[in-house]
Enzyme design. Structure first.
Site, PDB file in Angstrom:
ATOM      1  N   THR A  27      32.714  39.827  47.246  1.00  0.00           N
ATOM      2  CA  THR A  27      31.879  40.991  46.908  1.00  0.00           C
ATOM      3  C   THR A  27      31.700  41.085  45.397  1.00  0.00           C
ATOM      4  O   THR A  27      32.619  40.754  44.639  1.00  0.00           O
ATOM      5  CB  THR A  27      32.568  42.283  47.411  1.00  0.00           C
ATOM      6  OG1 THR A  27      32.747  42.186  48.825  1.00  0.00           O
ATOM      7  CG2 THR A  27      31.746  43.527  47.093  1.00  0.00           C
ATOM      8  N   GLY A  28      30.527  41.564  44.968  1.00  0.00           N
ATOM      9  CA  GLY A  28      30.318  41.820  43.544  1.00  0.00           C
ATOM     10  C   GLY A  28      29.055  41.166  43.017  1.00  0.00           C
ATOM     11  O   GLY A  28      28.336  40.484  43.745  1.00  0.00           O
ATOM     12  N   ALA A  82      36.187  37.908  40.435  1.00  0.00           N
ATOM     13  CA  ALA A  82      37.447  38.545  40.038  1.00  0.00           C
ATOM     14  C   ALA A  82      37.189  39.396  38.803  1.00  0.00           C
ATOM     15  O   ALA A  82      36.196  39.211  38.096  1.00  0.00           O
ATOM     16  CB  ALA A  82      38.509  37.502  39.740  1.00  0.00           C
ATOM     17  N   ASP A  83      38.108  40.331  38.567  1.00  0.00           N
ATOM     18  CA  ASP A  83      38.034  41.158  37.360  1.00  0.00           C
ATOM     19  C   ASP A  83      38.837  40.548  36.225  1.00  0.00           C
ATOM     20  O   ASP A  83      38.496  40.725  35.051  1.00  0.00           O
ATOM     21  CB  ASP A  83      38.527  42.572  37.675  1.00  0.00           C
ATOM     22  CG  ASP A  83      37.677  43.204  38.768  1.00  0.00           C
ATOM     23  OD1 ASP A  83      36.464  43.348  38.544  1.00  0.00           O
ATOM     24  OD2 ASP A  83      38.214  43.516  39.852  1.00  0.00           O
ATOM     25  N   GLY A  94      39.215  44.002  42.862  1.00  0.00           N
ATOM     26  CA  GLY A  94      39.092  45.344  43.421  1.00  0.00           C
ATOM     27  C   GLY A  94      38.240  46.271  42.584  1.00  0.00           C
ATOM     28  O   GLY A  94      38.099  47.456  42.923  1.00  0.00           O
ATOM     29  N   GLY A  95      37.652  45.731  41.511  1.00  0.00           N
ATOM     30  CA  GLY A  95      36.735  46.544  40.704  1.00  0.00           C
ATOM     31  C   GLY A  95      35.602  47.110  41.550  1.00  0.00           C
ATOM     32  O   GLY A  95      35.090  48.199  41.280  1.00  0.00           O
ATOM     33  N   GLU A 102      38.747  41.576  51.032  1.00  0.00           N
ATOM     34  CA  GLU A 102      38.759  40.341  50.228  1.00  0.00           C
ATOM     35  C   GLU A 102      40.089  39.611  50.404  1.00  0.00           C
ATOM     36  O   GLU A 102      40.130  38.384  50.558  1.00  0.00           O
ATOM     37  CB  GLU A 102      38.520  40.668  48.754  1.00  0.00           C
ATOM     38  CG  GLU A 102      37.098  41.142  48.484  1.00  0.00           C
ATOM     39  CD  GLU A 102      36.871  41.623  47.063  1.00  0.00           C
ATOM     40  OE1 GLU A 102      35.711  41.650  46.647  1.00  0.00           O
ATOM     41  OE2 GLU A 102      37.835  41.985  46.371  1.00  0.00           O
TER      42      GLU A 102
HETATM   43  C1  5RP Z   1      35.240  43.552  44.219  1.00  0.00           C
HETATM   44  C2  5RP Z   1      35.830  42.497  43.351  1.00  0.00           C
HETATM   45  C3  5RP Z   1      34.905  41.695  42.519  1.00  0.00           C
HETATM   46  O1  5RP Z   1      35.105  40.349  42.804  1.00  0.00           O
HETATM   47  C4  5RP Z   1      35.194  41.946  41.061  1.00  0.00           C
HETATM   48  O2  5RP Z   1      35.106  43.339  40.807  1.00  0.00           O
HETATM   49  C5  5RP Z   1      34.231  41.185  40.156  1.00  0.00           C
HETATM   50  O3  5RP Z   1      32.948  41.713  40.289  1.00  0.00           O
HETATM   51  P1  5RP Z   1      31.715  41.153  39.465  1.00  0.00           P
HETATM   52  O4  5RP Z   1      31.416  39.787  39.990  1.00  0.00           O
HETATM   53  O5  5RP Z   1      30.616  42.152  39.755  1.00  0.00           O
HETATM   54  O6  5RP Z   1      32.075  41.131  37.989  1.00  0.00           O
HETATM   55  O7  5RP Z   1      37.013  42.278  43.315  1.00  0.00           O
HETATM   56  O8  5RP Z   1      36.232  44.307  44.868  1.00  0.00           O
END
Ligand code: 5RP
Length: 212
Positions: A27-28, A82-83, A94-95, A102
């Site tokens: 997700t993201g 990932a964050d 988890g951002g 996940e």
């Molecule tokens: C969602 C996540 C995402 O992988 C994480 O927040 C990174 O997001 P992005 O690709 O938009 O920077 O863990 O729960």
């Protein structure tokens, strides 16, 4: 720059997709680029297992079949963002509040390819506040346990996860032993999922189109 690297990473992950595969999809915003690229080869795959309502909607929009993990069995590949990512490929995630599903799909997958831009690479995890999904009635209890361990819990007010739970973001931790912290926090009653992916880290990390 960052969004260009996210796009490159999303597109580069396609090279890990095997013909006939059922692909685990995270997700993201980085994964959104992966899904766009996956749509271009959808005739080559069997389908996807999704980690969120958000990704399910995008997959279905492209006509990619979304399958139930209970029916698929183990997956060969999981692709997610990932964050934060440390040198051992351990992650904070988890951002986007999708950490529980996940972590389930990552656990069910033989290979976890993590796609990030270079801003996510850190030497020590913890600059990004650590997300923890909690059962709503346990929010204060879990918050107090975090304070005892030197963290500053901030309730992500207004956010309800796909599982109907709440998220606490923990500020102020420099995480030197993420495997132990993940295990310890997971034991607190009311904690559903800790956003540390350390016991099961990524196998491959793509920063843009370069393997770390
Ligand atoms: C969602 C996540 C995402 O992988 C994480 O927040 C990174 O997001 P992005 O690709 O938009 O920077 O863990 O729960």
């Amino acid at each position: 720059m960052s969004s260009n690297e996210k796009r490159l990473a999303g597109e580069a992950a396609i090279r890990y997709v095997e013909d006939g595969a059922i692909v685990g999809v995270g997700t993201g915003s980085t994964v959104a680029y992966f899904i766009e690229a996956l749509a271009g080869i959808k005739h080559r795959i069997h389908g996807a297992v999704s980690s969120s309502k958000q990704s399910t909607a995008q997959l279905e929009q492209h006509g990619i079949p979304v399958l139930d993990l209970n029916a698929t069995g183990p997956l060969s590949l999981y692709v997610d963002g990932a964050d934060e990512c440390d040198p051992h490929k351990r992650l904070i995630k988890g951002g986007g509040a999708a950490l529980t599903r996940e972590k389930i799909v990552a656990e069910a997958s033989m290979q976890f390819v993590c796609i990030i831009d270079s801003s996510k690479r850190v030497d020590l995890l913890g600059r990004f506040p650590l997300p923890i999904e909690v059962i709503p009635m346990a929010r204060s209890l879990v918050g107090r346990e975090i304070v005892k361990r030197g963290g500053q819990p901030v309730w992500r007010d207004g956010v309800v996860t796909d599982n109907g739970n709440w998220v606490i973001d923990v500020h102020g931790w420099q995480i030197t032993d993420p495997v132990t912290l993940e295990a310890e926090l997971s034991q607190i009653p009311g904690v559903v999922t800790v956003g540390l992916f350390a016991r099961r880290p990524a196998d491959i990390v793509l920063i843009g189109d370069r393997e770390m």
